[in-house]
Design a protein around this motif. Structure first.
Motif, short mmCIF file in Angstrom:
data_model
loop_
_atom_site.label_atom_id
_atom_site.label_comp_id
_atom_site.label_asym_id
_atom_site.label_seq_id
_atom_site.Cartn_x
_atom_site.Cartn_y
_atom_site.Cartn_z
N PRO A 19 0.90 -1.15 0.03
CA PRO A 19 -0.02 -0.04 0.15
C PRO A 19 0.83 1.31 0.06
CG PRO A 19 0.11 -1.04 2.18
CD PRO A 19 0.77 -1.98 1.25
N HIS A 20 0.49 2.29 -0.35
CA HIS A 20 1.01 3.61 -0.75
C HIS A 20 0.14 4.66 -0.59
CE1 HIS A 20 5.03 5.42 -1.15
NE2 HIS A 20 4.43 6.17 -2.11
N ALA A 21 0.13 5.49 0.08
CA ALA A 21 -0.81 6.61 0.09
C ALA A 21 -0.09 7.93 0.22
CB ALA A 21 -1.63 6.59 1.67
N GLU A 22 -0.24 8.65 -1.00
CA GLU A 22 0.55 10.05 -0.99
C GLU A 22 -0.38 10.92 -0.61
OE1 GLU A 22 2.41 10.32 -4.83
OE2 GLU A 22 3.30 8.46 -4.78
N ARG A 23 -0.66 11.50 0.63
CA ARG A 23 -1.30 12.50 1.22
C ARG A 23 -0.55 13.06 2.26
NH1 ARG A 23 -6.08 8.45 3.25
NH2 ARG A 23 -4.71 7.38 4.75
N VAL A 24 -1.09 14.38 2.46
CA VAL A 24 -0.73 15.11 3.78
C VAL A 24 -1.86 14.92 4.85
CG1 VAL A 24 -0.14 17.39 4.76
CG2 VAL A 24 0.56 16.97 2.38
N THR A 25 -1.31 14.33 5.88
CA THR A 25 -2.01 14.11 7.28
C THR A 25 -1.49 14.78 8.17
OG1 THR A 25 -0.79 12.26 7.41
CG2 THR A 25 -2.57 11.81 6.21
N SER A 26 -2.21 15.44 9.06
CA SER A 26 -1.95 16.16 10.27
C SER A 26 -1.48 15.00 11.26
CB SER A 26 -2.95 17.00 10.82
OG SER A 26 -4.34 16.25 11.26
N ARG A 27 -0.45 15.50 12.23
CA ARG A 27 -0.09 14.52 13.33
C ARG A 27 -0.94 14.63 14.54
NH1 ARG A 27 4.98 15.98 11.21
NH2 ARG A 27 4.72 18.21 12.01
N VAL A 28 -1.24 13.39 15.12
CA VAL A 28 -2.17 13.43 16.35
C VAL A 28 -1.45 14.48 17.32
CG1 VAL A 28 -2.96 12.03 18.52
CG2 VAL A 28 -2.89 11.23 16.19
N THR A 29 -0.31 14.63 17.73
CA THR A 29 0.24 15.51 18.56
C THR A 29 -0.05 17.03 18.05
OG1 THR A 29 2.42 15.58 17.37
CG2 THR A 29 2.18 14.20 19.42
N ASP A 30 -0.10 17.32 16.86
CA ASP A 30 -0.69 18.58 16.28
C ASP A 30 -1.92 19.13 16.77
OD1 ASP A 30 1.94 18.84 15.15
OD2 ASP A 30 1.29 18.08 13.43
N LEU A 31 -3.08 17.91 16.63
CA LEU A 31 -4.17 18.16 17.04
C LEU A 31 -4.33 18.72 18.52
CD1 LEU A 31 -5.80 15.01 15.48
CD2 LEU A 31 -5.82 17.45 14.56
N LEU A 32 -3.49 17.69 19.45
CA LEU A 32 -3.41 18.12 20.89
C LEU A 32 -2.67 19.65 21.16
CD1 LEU A 32 -2.44 14.72 22.15
CD2 LEU A 32 -4.47 15.75 22.51
N ARG A 33 -1.67 19.72 20.42
CA ARG A 33 -1.20 21.20 20.19
C ARG A 33 -1.95 22.49 20.13
NH1 ARG A 33 1.47 24.19 16.74
NH2 ARG A 33 1.48 22.37 15.31
N HIS A 34 -2.92 22.03 19.25
CA HIS A 34 -3.83 23.48 18.85
C HIS A 34 -4.66 23.65 20.26
CE1 HIS A 34 -2.42 23.27 15.12
NE2 HIS A 34 -2.89 22.47 14.44
N GLU A 35 -4.86 22.44 21.01
CA GLU A 35 -5.81 22.62 22.33
C GLU A 35 -4.93 23.00 23.55
OE1 GLU A 35 -9.15 20.13 22.71
OE2 GLU A 35 -8.49 18.84 21.09
N ALA A 36 -3.64 23.32 22.97
CA ALA A 36 -2.50 23.63 24.43
C ALA A 36 -2.71 22.40 25.44
CB ALA A 36 -2.81 24.81 24.91
N LEU A 37 -2.89 21.04 24.73
CA LEU A 37 -3.00 19.97 25.91
C LEU A 37 -1.60 19.21 25.93
CD1 LEU A 37 -6.61 18.56 25.00
CD2 LEU A 37 -5.94 19.98 26.79
N ILE A 38 -0.48 19.66 25.04
CA ILE A 38 0.59 19.14 25.08
C ILE A 38 1.68 20.06 25.35
CG2 ILE A 38 0.82 18.76 22.61
CD1 ILE A 38 1.80 15.90 23.22
N ASP A 39 2.80 19.61 25.80
CA ASP A 39 3.94 20.63 25.69
C ASP A 39 4.56 20.60 24.38
OD1 ASP A 39 4.93 18.09 25.25
OD2 ASP A 39 6.73 18.42 26.10
N PRO A 40 4.53 22.34 23.85
CA PRO A 40 5.16 22.35 22.72
C PRO A 40 6.56 21.89 22.25
CG PRO A 40 4.90 24.39 23.84
CD PRO A 40 4.51 23.37 24.78
N GLU A 41 6.61 21.68 20.88
CA GLU A 41 7.99 21.63 20.51
C GLU A 41 8.15 22.21 19.13
OE1 GLU A 41 8.90 17.39 20.43
OE2 GLU A 41 9.05 17.30 22.54
#
Length: 373
Positions: A146-168
């Motif tokens: 399988p090969h999926a050529e697509r841009v996918t947001s990271r789970v940690t980015d979703l948490l970062r948008h809500e300020a629920l995880i330490d930023p890096e």
């Protein structure tokens, strides 16, 4: 050198021939080609590339063949060869959010934006020997990967948008790393960049044991797999003469983002913390273990009590390198005649002094018992 071995240099040269014979095995069986190793032993190739600090599937396959399947020896061979190569500069940081995915899973979100991809994995196999593999199969009978050529947001980015995880965030200006362990020795205190480099080159078995120890209570963490990604990425390098970025090629990588427990100061709202792992090729277990250990090594900066082995930065980093560990252990095979004879002479002298002291001592008083009377 074993100077007492009969034949001297001739014996050593003959040992090379015996090693070649042992590696080759029965000559009636067709010799294993580098293409076969590369295409049919991809997990071994991935590990050798990652811990050898050199992304080159062909050279990794050659090292595995030369080492007779001993991956630690193959890693040593590849790393030694890498030191002979010229250094042209540092590539741009890769953006794993733009990975051409072959596998992507998360144990923290069921309905993951962009979907989950099981991809190639042993997770759902029954660990039963498949005797059908004894028979050679035609090349056209296997399904394409399988090969999926697509841009996918990271789970940690979703948490970062809500300020629920330490930023890096990457350092401004994207400078070269302050510490490059492929060019300079490890020093302390070691920043996180140096630690991650060390862990990426570290022995998978050692990191697996350290990561396992944190789950059993020796690291003060309760981890969740935010996301595991495996796929391909283009690697770019800025060429000053041209004034632009040039694509050097495409590599396979495995990334693991591990979410740890809450952390926060007195006047700071608690947030999730993270551990990170990235390896060349398909190395899911290594990336997971690396992310667990990375999170444990952050105990001090997060204000946690760090009394466990997996929290000890010097202990983990100094003992994770299998090339150094193998060399130090295997050097015991070299002659230690002088050292051992010195210890043996000391021990004989102590025994002689002890025997002399015992013979010179007065006899112990004799007390009659009722039975003896």
């Amino acid at each position: 050198m074993y100077v007492a071995v009969k034949g001297g240099e001739r014996a050593i040269l003959n040992s090379y021939k015996l090693l070649d014979q042992y590696r080759r095995g029965d000559t009636a069986v067709p010799e294993l080609s580098l293409d076969q190793i590369r295409e049919q032993m991809p997990l071994a190739v991935s590990r050798v590339m990652s811990e050898g600090s050199l992304y080159d599937p062909h050279l990794a396959s050659l090292a595995i063949k030369q080492a007779g399947g001993d991956l630690t020896e193959a890693i040593f061979l590849l790393r030694a060869y890498r030191t002979t190569l010229p250094r042209f500069g540092y590539t741009r940081p890769i953006d794993t959010g733009r990975m051409n995915l072959q596998r992507r899973i998360s144990s923290t979100f069921k309905d993951l934006p962009g979907g989950q991809m099981l991809g190639p994995t042993y997770d759902y196999t029954q660990r039963l020997l498949d005797f059908s593999l004894q028979a050679e199969r035609a090349a056209g009978n296997l399904p394409p990967a399988p090969h999926a050529e697509r841009v996918t947001s990271r789970v940690t980015d979703l948490l970062r948008h809500e300020a629920l995880i330490d930023p890096e965030a990457p350092a401004p200006g994207d400078p070269a790393p302050e510490t490059d362990l492929t060019r300079q020795p490890l020093g302390f205190p070691a920043d996180r960049s140096a630690r991650l480099q060390n862990l990426a080159r570290g022995d998978e078995g050692f990191l697996l044991a350290m990561g396992y120890s944190t789950q059993r209570g020796y690291g003060n963490t309760h981890p969740f797999v935010a996301e595991i990604r495996y796929g391909t990425l283009e690697v770019d390098m800025y060429v000053e003469e041209l004034g632009l970025d040039v694509c050097l090629g495409e590599i396979e990588v495995t990334e693991c983002q591990m979410i740890g427990q809450f952390g926060g100061a007195e006047r700071q709202c608690p947030k999730l913390t993270r551990g990170y792992g990235l390896t060349f090729g398909y190395g899911e277990r290594k990336a997971m273990a690396m992310s667990l250990v990375d999170r444990s090594l952050r105990a001090q900066e997060l204000g946690e009590p760090g009394g466990s082995p997996a929290n000890d930065i010097e202990f983990v980093l100094y003992h994770s390198d299998n090339v150094e560990a193998s060399g130090f252990v295997q050097h015991l095979k070299l002659p230690h005649y002088v050292d051992f004879q010195a210890e043996l002479a000391l021990l004989r002298r102590i025994h002689a002094e002890h025997a002399g002291t015992a013979s010179a001592a007065p006899p112990a008083p004799h007390h009659e018992t009722v039975d003896e009377a």
